[in-house]
Design an enzyme around this catalytic site. Structure first.
Site, PDB file in Angstrom:
ATOM      1  N   HIS A   1      -9.982 -21.434 -15.884  1.00  0.00           N
ATOM      2  CA  HIS A   1     -10.348 -20.515 -16.753  1.00  0.00           C
ATOM      3  C   HIS A   1      -9.912 -20.807 -18.179  1.00  0.00           C
ATOM      4  O   HIS A   1     -10.519 -20.650 -19.087  1.00  0.00           O
ATOM      5  CB  HIS A   1      -9.505 -19.352 -16.214  1.00  0.00           C
ATOM      6  CG  HIS A   1     -10.153 -18.846 -14.792  1.00  0.00           C
ATOM      7  ND1 HIS A   1     -11.577 -18.692 -14.684  1.00  0.00           N
ATOM      8  CD2 HIS A   1      -9.602 -18.218 -13.793  1.00  0.00           C
ATOM      9  CE1 HIS A   1     -11.754 -18.044 -13.519  1.00  0.00           C
ATOM     10  NE2 HIS A   1     -10.613 -17.808 -13.052  1.00  0.00           N
TER      11      HIS A   1
ATOM     12  N   ARG B   1     -27.795 -16.314  -9.174  1.00  0.00           N
ATOM     13  CA  ARG B   1     -27.760 -14.785  -8.950  1.00  0.00           C
ATOM     14  C   ARG B   1     -27.712 -14.173 -10.286  1.00  0.00           C
ATOM     15  O   ARG B   1     -27.182 -15.040 -11.022  1.00  0.00           O
ATOM     16  CB  ARG B   1     -26.531 -14.444  -7.957  1.00  0.00           C
ATOM     17  CG  ARG B   1     -26.668 -14.848  -6.525  1.00  0.00           C
ATOM     18  CD  ARG B   1     -25.334 -14.195  -6.012  1.00  0.00           C
ATOM     19  NE  ARG B   1     -24.084 -14.823  -6.382  1.00  0.00           N
ATOM     20  CZ  ARG B   1     -23.409 -15.902  -5.664  1.00  0.00           C
ATOM     21  NH1 ARG B   1     -24.110 -16.710  -4.651  1.00  0.00           N
ATOM     22  NH2 ARG B   1     -22.602 -16.473  -6.369  1.00  0.00           N
TER      23      ARG B   1
ATOM     24  N   SER C   1     -15.980  -9.385 -14.513  1.00  0.00           N
ATOM     25  CA  SER C   1     -16.960  -8.259 -13.869  1.00  0.00           C
ATOM     26  C   SER C   1     -15.889  -7.151 -13.260  1.00  0.00           C
ATOM     27  O   SER C   1     -14.932  -7.045 -12.984  1.00  0.00           O
ATOM     28  CB  SER C   1     -17.813  -8.751 -12.922  1.00  0.00           C
ATOM     29  OG  SER C   1     -17.120  -9.162 -11.814  1.00  0.00           O
TER      30      SER C   1
ATOM     31  N   LEU D   1     -23.041 -14.557 -36.381  1.00  0.00           N
ATOM     32  CA  LEU D   1     -23.366 -14.662 -35.150  1.00  0.00           C
ATOM     33  C   LEU D   1     -22.593 -13.299 -34.671  1.00  0.00           C
ATOM     34  O   LEU D   1     -21.488 -12.879 -34.743  1.00  0.00           O
ATOM     35  CB  LEU D   1     -22.431 -15.842 -34.318  1.00  0.00           C
ATOM     36  CG  LEU D   1     -22.665 -15.995 -32.886  1.00  0.00           C
ATOM     37  CD1 LEU D   1     -23.919 -16.215 -32.249  1.00  0.00           C
ATOM     38  CD2 LEU D   1     -21.705 -17.015 -32.245  1.00  0.00           C
TER      39      LEU D   1
ATOM     40  N   ARG E   1     -26.979 -19.136 -16.485  1.00  0.00           N
ATOM     41  CA  ARG E   1     -25.940 -19.224 -15.523  1.00  0.00           C
ATOM     42  C   ARG E   1     -25.461 -20.607 -15.213  1.00  0.00           C
ATOM     43  O   ARG E   1     -26.368 -21.443 -14.691  1.00  0.00           O
ATOM     44  CB  ARG E   1     -26.084 -18.177 -14.302  1.00  0.00           C
ATOM     45  CG  ARG E   1     -24.946 -18.332 -13.370  1.00  0.00           C
ATOM     46  CD  ARG E   1     -25.124 -17.383 -11.982  1.00  0.00           C
ATOM     47  NE  ARG E   1     -24.018 -17.399 -11.283  1.00  0.00           N
ATOM     48  CZ  ARG E   1     -23.499 -16.198 -10.672  1.00  0.00           C
ATOM     49  NH1 ARG E   1     -24.307 -15.048 -10.512  1.00  0.00           N
ATOM     50  NH2 ARG E   1     -22.105 -16.269  -9.890  1.00  0.00           N
TER      51      ARG E   1
ATOM     52  N   ASP F   1     -19.987 -19.440 -14.785  1.00  0.00           N
ATOM     53  CA  ASP F   1     -19.454 -19.517 -13.446  1.00  0.00           C
ATOM     54  C   ASP F   1     -19.234 -21.037 -13.243  1.00  0.00           C
ATOM     55  O   ASP F   1     -19.428 -22.005 -13.813  1.00  0.00           O
ATOM     56  CB  ASP F   1     -20.575 -19.270 -12.447  1.00  0.00           C
ATOM     57  CG  ASP F   1     -20.014 -18.976 -11.281  1.00  0.00           C
ATOM     58  OD1 ASP F   1     -18.809 -18.528 -11.068  1.00  0.00           O
ATOM     59  OD2 ASP F   1     -20.867 -18.737 -10.233  1.00  0.00           O
TER      60      ASP F   1
END
Ligand code: FPP
Length: 251
Positions: free
Chosen positions: A46, A203, A74, A140, A197, A29
């Site tokens: 981004h 959140r 999302s 990974l 986060r 975020d």
């Protein structure tokens, strides 16, 4: 980690090929704010965020991380402007095209979770190709969540489970947590141990709701584009110092 506790808390199949997986999940975020603070378009944030993805992926093996899951888009992100959504989809395509070779050579196995139904065919084909290309890797396990939402995932799993019951391959008595988990997008993954986060928001935003039942959370103030491998290593090693009881008591 206490073996008995590990088996009990997890509903995931145990065939991930790791005796001692360490799964870190990231809610990346703060890209938009990072760009806005610099008077730039959100998409710039981004793009810089995608560079941090590269850095963090590289840092995982040395940090002892065997599984990294990142929240790229999302089910709620469709509400953003058409230009931001289109830009993100272009960025995902570019990331796959530009990173495929490096990921393959670095031993990274890439998989995608989320509902592909709303994604453009060109992106879905690139996702399929990258999954296939890296299928033999195991250094990974990188899982990228695109058009992913925890509630949506559980809903789709319940629908698929209902079909199995309707068609007589399962009965309601077969349905327990482990059975349901086999219908989730994450059926090939161990549960996350640590969810990070960035950007100061505390959140979970519909990310890995089922799977994170016993995860530890780290909410850190740094915006994702500023999140360095050094900070990632610090957060991960803090986690190593915590005691986890999975609802039990310490012996
Ligand atoms: C949330 O920040 C971030 C996203 C919705 C997109 C995450 C995408 C990337 C990090 C791009 C690279 C990903 C891959 C897999 C190449 P935000 O835009 O909500 O930030 P804000 O809260 O500051 O507005």
């Amino acid at each position: 980690m206490h073996d008995e506790a590990k088996v009990k808390r997890s509903t995931m199949p145990k065939d991930t090929g790791y005796n001692d997986p360490f799964h870190v999940a990231c809610i990346m975020d703060g890209n938009g704010r990072w760009a806005q603070q610099r008077g730039r378009r959100r998409l710039v944030g981004h793009y810089v965020g995608a560079q941090r993805v590269r850095d963090i992926v590289k840092a995982c093996p040395d940090a002892g991380v065997t599984h990294l899951t990142i929240f790229a888009f999302s089910t709620e992100n469709w509400k953003r402007t058409q230009s931001e959504v289109g830009g993100l989809m272009r960025l995902f395509r570019r990331y796959i095209i530009h990173e495929a070779k490096a990921l393959l050579e670095a031993g990274v196995r890439v998989r995608f979770i989320g509902d592909r139904i709303r994604l453009e065919d060109t992106l879905v084909s690139l996702m399929d190709e990258l999954e296939l290309l890296t299928a033999g890797n195991s250094k990974l396990h990188l899982t990228i969540a695109i058009n992913y939402g925890g509630r949506d995932e559980v809903t789709r799993a319940a629908q698929r489970l209902a079909v199995e019951i309707e068609q007589g391959r399962l009965t309601h008595k077969d349905v327990d947590a482990e059975c349901l988990a086999r219908f989730l997008d994450t059926r090939f993954l161990p549960d996350p141990d640590l969810v990070i986060r960035t950007s100061g928001e505390a959140r979970i935003s519909n990310f890995l709701l089922w799977q994170s039942a016993y995860a530890e959370y780290e909410f850190i103030d740094t915006l994702w584009p500023d999140f360095t491998p050094e900070e990632f290593n610090r957060v991960v090693s803090r986690f190593g110092k915590r005691e986890r009881r999975f609802g039990g008591v310490t012996a």
